[in-house]
Design a protein around this motif. Sequence first.
Motif, short mmCIF file in Angstrom:
data_model
loop_
_atom_site.label_atom_id
_atom_site.label_comp_id
_atom_site.label_asym_id
_atom_site.label_seq_id
_atom_site.Cartn_x
_atom_site.Cartn_y
_atom_site.Cartn_z
N VAL A 1 46.64 33.82 29.78
CA VAL A 1 47.66 34.59 28.93
C VAL A 1 47.79 33.80 27.85
O VAL A 1 47.81 34.39 26.60
CB VAL A 1 48.88 34.82 29.53
CG1 VAL A 1 49.99 35.27 28.49
CG2 VAL A 1 48.88 35.79 31.05
N LEU A 2 48.05 32.57 27.73
CA LEU A 2 48.20 31.77 26.71
C LEU A 2 46.80 31.64 25.72
O LEU A 2 47.03 31.93 24.44
CB LEU A 2 48.49 30.35 26.88
CG LEU A 2 49.98 29.93 27.62
CD1 LEU A 2 50.06 28.57 27.98
CD2 LEU A 2 51.08 30.62 26.61
N LYS A 3 45.71 31.88 26.40
CA LYS A 3 44.44 31.89 25.55
C LYS A 3 44.21 33.03 24.99
O LYS A 3 43.71 33.10 23.67
CB LYS A 3 43.33 31.39 26.70
CG LYS A 3 41.93 31.44 25.80
CD LYS A 3 40.74 31.27 27.07
CE LYS A 3 39.49 31.04 26.06
NZ LYS A 3 39.03 32.18 25.28
N CYS A 4 44.84 34.17 25.62
CA CYS A 4 44.69 35.27 24.65
C CYS A 4 45.41 35.37 23.62
O CYS A 4 44.94 35.77 22.55
CB CYS A 4 45.43 36.28 25.85
SG CYS A 4 45.45 38.20 25.06
N PHE B 1 47.86 38.38 35.54
CA PHE B 1 48.98 37.74 35.54
C PHE B 1 50.25 38.03 36.37
O PHE B 1 50.55 37.49 37.15
CB PHE B 1 49.59 37.10 34.21
CG PHE B 1 50.75 36.47 34.22
CD1 PHE B 1 50.71 35.13 34.64
CD2 PHE B 1 52.13 36.77 33.86
CE1 PHE B 1 51.82 34.27 34.89
CE2 PHE B 1 53.15 36.01 33.70
CZ PHE B 1 53.14 34.76 34.29
N ILE B 2 50.58 39.53 36.20
CA ILE B 2 51.59 40.08 36.82
C ILE B 2 51.11 40.06 38.21
O ILE B 2 52.28 39.91 39.29
CB ILE B 2 51.56 41.51 36.14
CG1 ILE B 2 52.37 41.55 34.71
CG2 ILE B 2 52.74 42.31 36.91
CD1 ILE B 2 52.35 42.67 33.99
N ALA B 3 49.99 40.50 38.73
CA ALA B 3 49.41 40.38 39.98
C ALA B 3 49.71 39.15 40.65
O ALA B 3 50.02 38.97 42.10
CB ALA B 3 48.06 41.16 40.18
N ALA B 4 49.46 38.03 40.01
CA ALA B 4 49.61 36.64 40.53
C ALA B 4 50.99 36.48 40.61
O ALA B 4 51.29 35.75 41.69
CB ALA B 4 48.99 35.53 39.40
N LYS C 1 43.73 43.36 30.69
CA LYS C 1 43.08 42.88 32.04
C LYS C 1 44.03 41.61 32.16
O LYS C 1 44.02 41.28 33.64
CB LYS C 1 41.94 42.89 32.07
CG LYS C 1 41.03 44.39 31.97
CD LYS C 1 39.65 44.21 32.20
CE LYS C 1 39.03 45.42 32.02
NZ LYS C 1 37.53 45.49 32.31
N VAL C 2 44.06 40.82 31.28
CA VAL C 2 44.62 39.44 31.73
C VAL C 2 46.05 39.59 31.88
O VAL C 2 46.53 38.95 32.87
CB VAL C 2 44.29 38.49 30.26
CG1 VAL C 2 45.19 37.22 30.68
CG2 VAL C 2 42.90 38.15 30.07
N ALA C 3 46.86 40.33 31.25
CA ALA C 3 48.27 40.69 31.59
C ALA C 3 48.36 41.09 32.84
O ALA C 3 49.18 40.72 33.73
CB ALA C 3 48.72 41.54 30.55
N VAL D 1 53.40 37.37 27.81
CA VAL D 1 52.88 38.45 28.50
C VAL D 1 52.74 39.97 27.62
O VAL D 1 51.76 40.76 27.84
CB VAL D 1 53.53 38.70 29.89
CG1 VAL D 1 53.16 39.99 30.39
CG2 VAL D 1 53.59 37.52 30.56
N CYS D 2 53.87 40.13 26.57
CA CYS D 2 53.65 41.37 25.79
C CYS D 2 52.57 41.24 25.09
O CYS D 2 51.94 42.25 24.88
CB CYS D 2 55.02 41.30 25.15
SG CYS D 2 55.16 42.87 24.16
N VAL D 3 52.40 40.15 24.29
CA VAL D 3 51.11 40.10 23.53
C VAL D 3 49.75 40.33 24.40
O VAL D 3 49.05 40.94 23.92
CB VAL D 3 50.95 38.55 22.93
CG1 VAL D 3 49.74 38.21 22.30
CG2 VAL D 3 52.27 38.51 21.80
N ALA D 4 49.84 39.70 25.38
CA ALA D 4 48.47 39.79 26.31
C ALA D 4 48.17 41.12 26.72
O ALA D 4 47.47 41.88 26.60
CB ALA D 4 48.63 39.06 27.40
N LYS D 5 49.35 42.16 26.92
CA LYS D 5 49.33 43.56 27.21
C LYS D 5 48.47 44.19 26.18
O LYS D 5 47.89 45.44 26.29
CB LYS D 5 50.76 43.84 27.56
CG LYS D 5 51.15 43.74 29.02
CD LYS D 5 52.72 44.27 29.17
CE LYS D 5 53.08 44.09 30.63
NZ LYS D 5 54.72 44.50 30.96
#
Length: 244
Positions: free
Chosen positions: A225-228, A208-211, A203-205, A194-198
Amino acid sequence: ERTWRDLLQWEKLHCATCSDPRLLRFVGMPDDLSPKARLRMLTGQSAPFDRHDWVVDRCGTEVRYVIDYYHDDSMPADREAPRQHDLAANTQIWVDVRPALDSPQALIDRVRMTFMGVAGQQPQAPKDWPAPMPESKGELGPAGGGKAKDWTKAQKAFVDKLTRLNEECSAPMEALGKCQGEEECAKAAMARDVCVAKVHCPKVAKAFIAALESGKGMEGAYEKVLKCGSDLAAESKKLFPEGQ
């Protein structure tokens, strides 16, 4: 030779494009502390007793390495001084080798090595890849070299992003390296991802947090997130092809 062996761990990242890295020149700089050594001292750790800068010929590309030497009384030591080329000897000396940040490739290598360390991995090379200590060329003199090439706008932006990632995600990466147990390590891995995605795809991060908060669509959001993270590695190879 122990210093060269540690340096080769970094050069293994490029073994596919360079089969014969060679030491060009080196210089001792015991009174010139590296930025990393200064940072260690600010946190109360001991200063290195010596520093070297080595310049390696990576099949036509000069690469500078910074090497700090530390005393470590906690390490076991043989009673007799180690003989030359005896890599199995126990000494109370710790060597910190890393590429100088003279180029975007050096920064990328540092980030790659950090992620590999967290994952418990090491760079691999063919069995016939060189390990003997090569002879240096020329006389002892300033290491120099390592001048960065002009970067494109996209390369500059990517390097800035990697710098942010290395700074902002160091804590979760360290936590992942120290975790114990499947559940704890799974949480630590998710925090790192998640940190990498942020940093790379905010937007992806955020999605995910909203989910997580809503409890809906978490699996699909985490896959993005993993694809990011995969996209980050692909962008690195595209902007900085191996050997450039």
